[in-house]
Every structure is written in C-alpha cells, then in structure tokens.
Motif scaffolding. Structure first.
Motif, PDB file in Angstrom:
ATOM      1  N   MET A   1       2.350   1.911 -76.057  1.00 54.47           N
ATOM      2  CA  MET A   1       2.718   2.540 -74.792  1.00 54.47           C
ATOM      3  C   MET A   1       1.919   2.954 -73.958  1.00 54.47           C
ATOM      4  O   MET A   1       1.005   3.840 -74.333  1.00 54.47           O
ATOM      5  CB  MET A   1       3.761   3.390 -75.161  1.00 54.47           C
TER       6      MET A   1
ATOM      7  N   GLU B   1       3.082   3.820 -70.521  1.00 55.58           N
ATOM      8  CA  GLU B   1       3.756   4.487 -69.501  1.00 55.58           C
ATOM      9  C   GLU B   1       3.877   5.974 -69.557  1.00 55.58           C
ATOM     10  O   GLU B   1       4.277   6.348 -70.688  1.00 55.58           O
ATOM     11  CB  GLU B   1       5.261   3.720 -69.588  1.00 55.58           C
TER      12      GLU B   1
ATOM     13  N   GLN C   1       8.957   8.955 -67.657  1.00 54.94           N
ATOM     14  CA  GLN C   1       9.853   7.903 -67.087  1.00 54.94           C
ATOM     15  C   GLN C   1      11.057   7.597 -68.050  1.00 54.94           C
ATOM     16  O   GLN C   1      12.144   7.377 -67.642  1.00 54.94           O
ATOM     17  CB  GLN C   1       9.026   6.463 -66.957  1.00 54.94           C
TER      18      GLN C   1
ATOM     19  N   ARG D   1      14.596   7.646 -67.017  1.00 51.26           N
ATOM     20  CA  ARG D   1      15.683   6.558 -67.334  1.00 51.26           C
ATOM     21  C   ARG D   1      16.659   6.532 -68.319  1.00 51.26           C
ATOM     22  O   ARG D   1      17.782   6.035 -68.208  1.00 51.26           O
ATOM     23  CB  ARG D   1      14.772   5.240 -67.334  1.00 51.26           C
TER      24      ARG D   1
ATOM     25  N   THR E   1      21.579   8.741 -70.652  1.00 53.53           N
ATOM     26  CA  THR E   1      22.270   7.740 -71.811  1.00 53.53           C
ATOM     27  C   THR E   1      22.305   8.616 -73.130  1.00 53.53           C
ATOM     28  O   THR E   1      23.281   8.689 -73.871  1.00 53.53           O
ATOM     29  CB  THR E   1      21.630   6.572 -71.743  1.00 53.53           C
TER      30      THR E   1
ATOM     31  N   TRP F   1       5.418   8.544 -79.201  1.00 56.17           N
ATOM     32  CA  TRP F   1       5.316   7.631 -77.797  1.00 56.17           C
ATOM     33  C   TRP F   1       4.123   6.713 -77.772  1.00 56.17           C
ATOM     34  O   TRP F   1       3.945   5.861 -77.629  1.00 56.17           O
ATOM     35  CB  TRP F   1       5.267   8.553 -76.489  1.00 56.17           C
TER      36      TRP F   1
ATOM     37  N   ASN G   1      12.028  -2.097 -76.551  1.00 56.57           N
ATOM     38  CA  ASN G   1      13.510  -1.482 -75.734  1.00 56.57           C
ATOM     39  C   ASN G   1      13.500  -0.151 -75.880  1.00 56.57           C
ATOM     40  O   ASN G   1      13.884   0.406 -76.965  1.00 56.57           O
ATOM     41  CB  ASN G   1      14.712  -2.335 -76.243  1.00 56.57           C
TER      42      ASN G   1
ATOM     43  N   GLU H   1      15.283   2.289 -74.620  1.00 58.84           N
ATOM     44  CA  GLU H   1      16.526   2.843 -74.580  1.00 58.84           C
ATOM     45  C   GLU H   1      17.136   2.750 -76.005  1.00 58.84           C
ATOM     46  O   GLU H   1      17.737   3.907 -76.674  1.00 58.84           O
ATOM     47  CB  GLU H   1      17.553   2.240 -73.647  1.00 58.84           C
TER      48      GLU H   1
ATOM     49  N   GLY I   1      24.401   1.084 -75.568  1.00 61.72           N
ATOM     50  CA  GLY I   1      24.016   0.094 -75.285  1.00 61.72           C
ATOM     51  C   GLY I   1      23.454  -1.020 -76.364  1.00 61.72           C
ATOM     52  O   GLY I   1      23.036  -1.907 -76.271  1.00 61.72           O
TER      53      GLY I   1
ATOM     54  N   PRO J   1      15.923   6.108 -61.086  1.00 63.10           N
ATOM     55  CA  PRO J   1      15.694   4.953 -61.945  1.00 63.10           C
ATOM     56  C   PRO J   1      16.189   3.895 -61.551  1.00 63.10           C
ATOM     57  O   PRO J   1      17.321   4.004 -61.208  1.00 63.10           O
ATOM     58  CB  PRO J   1      15.901   5.441 -63.496  1.00 63.10           C
TER      59      PRO J   1
ATOM     60  N   SER K   1      20.825  -3.021 -70.257  1.00 64.27           N
ATOM     61  CA  SER K   1      21.239  -3.016 -71.417  1.00 64.27           C
ATOM     62  C   SER K   1      22.431  -2.062 -71.740  1.00 64.27           C
ATOM     63  O   SER K   1      23.018  -1.959 -72.865  1.00 64.27           O
ATOM     64  CB  SER K   1      20.002  -3.028 -72.461  1.00 64.27           C
TER      65      SER K   1
ATOM     66  N   GLY L   1      25.857   0.312 -71.564  1.00 65.84           N
ATOM     67  CA  GLY L   1      27.291  -0.364 -71.456  1.00 65.84           C
ATOM     68  C   GLY L   1      27.836  -0.413 -70.273  1.00 65.84           C
ATOM     69  O   GLY L   1      27.024  -0.006 -69.323  1.00 65.84           O
TER      70      GLY L   1
END
Lengths: 192, 214
Positions: free
Chosen positions: A3, A5, A9, A13, A17, A47, A55, A57, A124, B7, B12, B14
């Motif tokens: 990584m 990034e 971020q 982002r 969630t 990290w 992925n 998230e 997700g 952002p 992905s 829900g």
C-alpha cells in the motif's frame, strides 16, 4: 506491491461504512465506537504491509468483525462482578440521528438477521463471505439479510409516512429523494 | 479533514437505501477521527501527520514526521497529490492529526501577523537530497526582509556556476515560507518563479519589508 495510499483516504472513504457495521453489530452506543477505534488503529498498524490491490472496505469490515468480538468479550467479562445491575442498555441507547427509529429496529432484529444485514448490506461483503464470518450457508445468510431488510423497510416506510405530515422532517426527506422510489408505496403515499 | 474532497461512491457497499435508512449524526465521525489521531500519535504509529491552516497566501497544508516539519504546500500544488507523494516517499501511515502541527501553525500565524522574523521549528529534510538540499539548507541564512539573487545564492553555497540548479532548488523547496525561497530574485530584480505563485511571493516580500521597517 504494498500500500502506498495515504491512510487518511481509507478513513475518509470507509469510516462511515465501518461505523454503521459496528453499530449494527454492537448497538448504537459506546461499544460500537470502541470497535470503530480499534478497527482503524489495527488497520493503521497493518496498512504499510497491505497488498495494494486489496479491497480495502471488505478488509476493514473483516477487521471490524474481529474487533466487535473483542469488544463483546470485554463487555461480558466486565459484566460478571456487576451482574446485579440491570442489563447494559447499549442496544436501546440511540444518541440522536435516529429520528426514523431504524437503528432501534436494527437492534431489535434477531441476531442472525442483524449480523447478516450488518456485514452484507452495510459492509458490502458477499453472502458467502458473510457466511464465513457468522456461520451458516450463503443461502441462509441471504434469507436472514433479506428478512432483516424487510423489517427495516417497514419501519422506515412507516416513519417516512409520518414525516410527510411533519414539516420539520419533510425537509430532510426531500433532500434524499432516492429512497422514495425504493420504498413500495401506493400513490397516496401509504406504504404497502 | 474538511479539505479532503468527497470520496467517490463506494461501488461494493450495500444498497444506498440502507445507508439512508441508517443515518449517522453530524460530527460523530469527526469525533472518532480526532480520537483515532490522538491514539495513533500516542502509540507512535504516524509516519506523517498533517493539517491545513488558512493564511493570507491561501490555505496551506502542513505535514510533519516524528523528526519535524517535512512539508508545507500551497493549495495550487493540490493537497491530495501532495499527500500521495508523502505517502509514497515517506510512508503510507498518513493521517490528518492537528496536534503535531500546533507549533508550526502558531509560528506561521505570528509570521503573517508581522510578529516573527525567524522560525524555530524542528525540520525534517527527508524530501530533499543532493545539491537541492544544500541550497535549501542555506536559504535561512538570507535574513528576514532581505533578498538575494539566484546568482548570489549560488555563490553562497560555493558553486557560483550553478545558477540554474539554484533555481530548481528553490522551485522544489518542500518547506516554503520556513525555508525562505521567496527571498531569492532574478539578477535583473524581477520576481522569478515561486511555487506559491507570483502573487504570494509579492505579498511575502511586502509583508517582510513592512516587518523590517517596524
């Protein structure tokens, strides 16, 4: 490649969630916030070693799952010497932001529905991966998540209808037009 | 961080409906972020801490490593691009964390108010190397309110023929303001370039003229 990034971020982002997942799993009280903090601290530690194509998230949601378990264990341990006190009200504690009562409805769901909804709809994760976290088959996870969503839509639809009659909340509903199409309604605005 | 752009929608996550049904209170995430920054700092996990400040020359990004102030950036450089470069060159544990930048923010505020002529901050020169680093370390020797030409700076560092390289060193200064590349002008007295823009350079020189006269 690992990584490169900026970690910030990931917080920007995916912070919301992860907070929704933690709240759905642990209730909207301080436990969820502890799990959020532990998740991002652990993520920050790992990290630089994370593969660049991860992925992020989904990775964070899996970390949150483990941290939620840790928080639950600590809570249980703490609860032993004080078991005469009433049950900790974290499931019922809603600190604002829940005018529609949907967070309270999440807390009231059967556990499997609540977890399936948390990791699949909010986090997700695919049904198969959610099943790995909470047990059972992907098909059972799919059913549990769908059943949970059905209940939430009913609560949300009912409250949304009440909001139509209250000018103060009507404004808020207008700002978020998309859910009106997603919520089954008759033409006069009554939820089915 | 209020200057971080929105952002992109997470592909992905829900259905958006579920996020609308389960709102988060305003400010709750900001509180959690502040708590995360404090603990990360406490546990020595941050490679780069940053914040933004407002100034008469526009918003500035300040970034520090545990060694010291490592980067000051003008908005026109693109804060996101600057942060990505810091992550790639120093390390990706980059977090908006204001406290490690408190001293730098305070000294800059004093400078812009005309109450500070020199900076007293630990600096991390990790982003510079070679001749550029030599030039950048020499620039603080140009006093507040004074100017030098690129030629004079080349002579100052003992390499009188390296005028163009001095120009490059000024143009790539990672610590503008604190390392005063704005005090270097062309030999004909014209402004020369500035990574904060000509307007910012003019403003700084005027500020220092006034500050020296006082």
């Amino acid at each position: 490649m690992t990584m490169t990034e900026p970690f910030e971020q990931a917080v920007q982002r995916h912070g919301e969630t992860v907070l929704r997942v933690c709240r759905a799993v642990l209730g909207p009280g301080p436990d969820a916030e502890d799990a959020w903090s532990e998740t991002f601290l652990a993520a920050l530690r790992s990290w630089p070693e994370l593969a660049e194509d991860t992925n992020v998230e989904a990775w964070l949601v899996r970390v949150a799952h483990r941290k939620a378990i840790d928080v639950t264990r600590v809570r249980t341990r703490r609860a032993i010497p004080t078991d005469q006190l009433p049950e900790r009200p974290s499931r019922e504690t809603v600190e604002g932001g829940d005018e529609q009562g949907v967070w309270a409805a999440v807390a009231a769901l059967p556990e499997r529905q609540r977890l399936a909804l948390a990791y699949h709809h909010l986090g997700g994760l695919p049904h198969a991966e959610t099943a790995q976290l909470i047990g059972g088959t992907p098909a059972s996870v799919r059913r549990a998540a769908a059943d949970g969503m059905k209940t939430l839509r009913r609560v949300y639809g009912a409250q949304g209808d009440a909001a139509d009659r209250e000018p103060a909340q009507q404004e808020q509903v207008r700002c978020e037009p998309t859910h009106r199409e997603s919520t089954p309604r008759t033409t006069d605005g009554e939820p089915r | 961080m209020n200057r971080t752009p929105e952002p992109p929608p997470a592909p992905s996550s829900g259905p958006a409906i579920v996020e609308e049904m389960l709102p988060l209170e305003d400010g709750r995430l900001a509180g959690l972020h502040a708590r995360l920054a404090a603990r990360a700092e406490q546990e020595g996990l941050l490679e780069v801490a940053y914040r933004t400040v407002d100034s008469p020359v526009g918003p500035l990004l300040l970034a520090a490593t545990p060694q010291g102030l490592v980067r000051i950036a003008y908005e026109r450089e693109g804060f996101d691009a600057v942060l990505e470069t810091l992550a790639a060159r120093i390390g990706p544990r980059v977090l908006a964390a204001p406290r490690p930048l408190d001293a730098a923010a305070a000294e800059l505020e004093e400078y812009f108010a005309g109450n500070r002529r020199a900076f007293d901050l630990p600096l991390d020169h990790a982003l510079s190397s070679g001749f550029r680093a030599v030039v950048q370390r020499a620039l603080p020797r140009i006093d507040y309110g004074r100017t030098r030409t690129y030629q004079e700076v080349a002579e100052l560092v003992g390499n009188p023929r390296a005028v163009r390289a001095v120009g490059t060193a000024c143009a790539t200064n990672p610590l503008p303001l604190v390392v005063p590349c704005h005090r270097v002008l062309r030999s004909d007295g014209s402004l020369g370039g500035y990574l904060g823009g000509a307007e910012a350079k003019t403003l700084l020189l005027a500020l220092e003229r006034e500050g020296s006269a006082a």
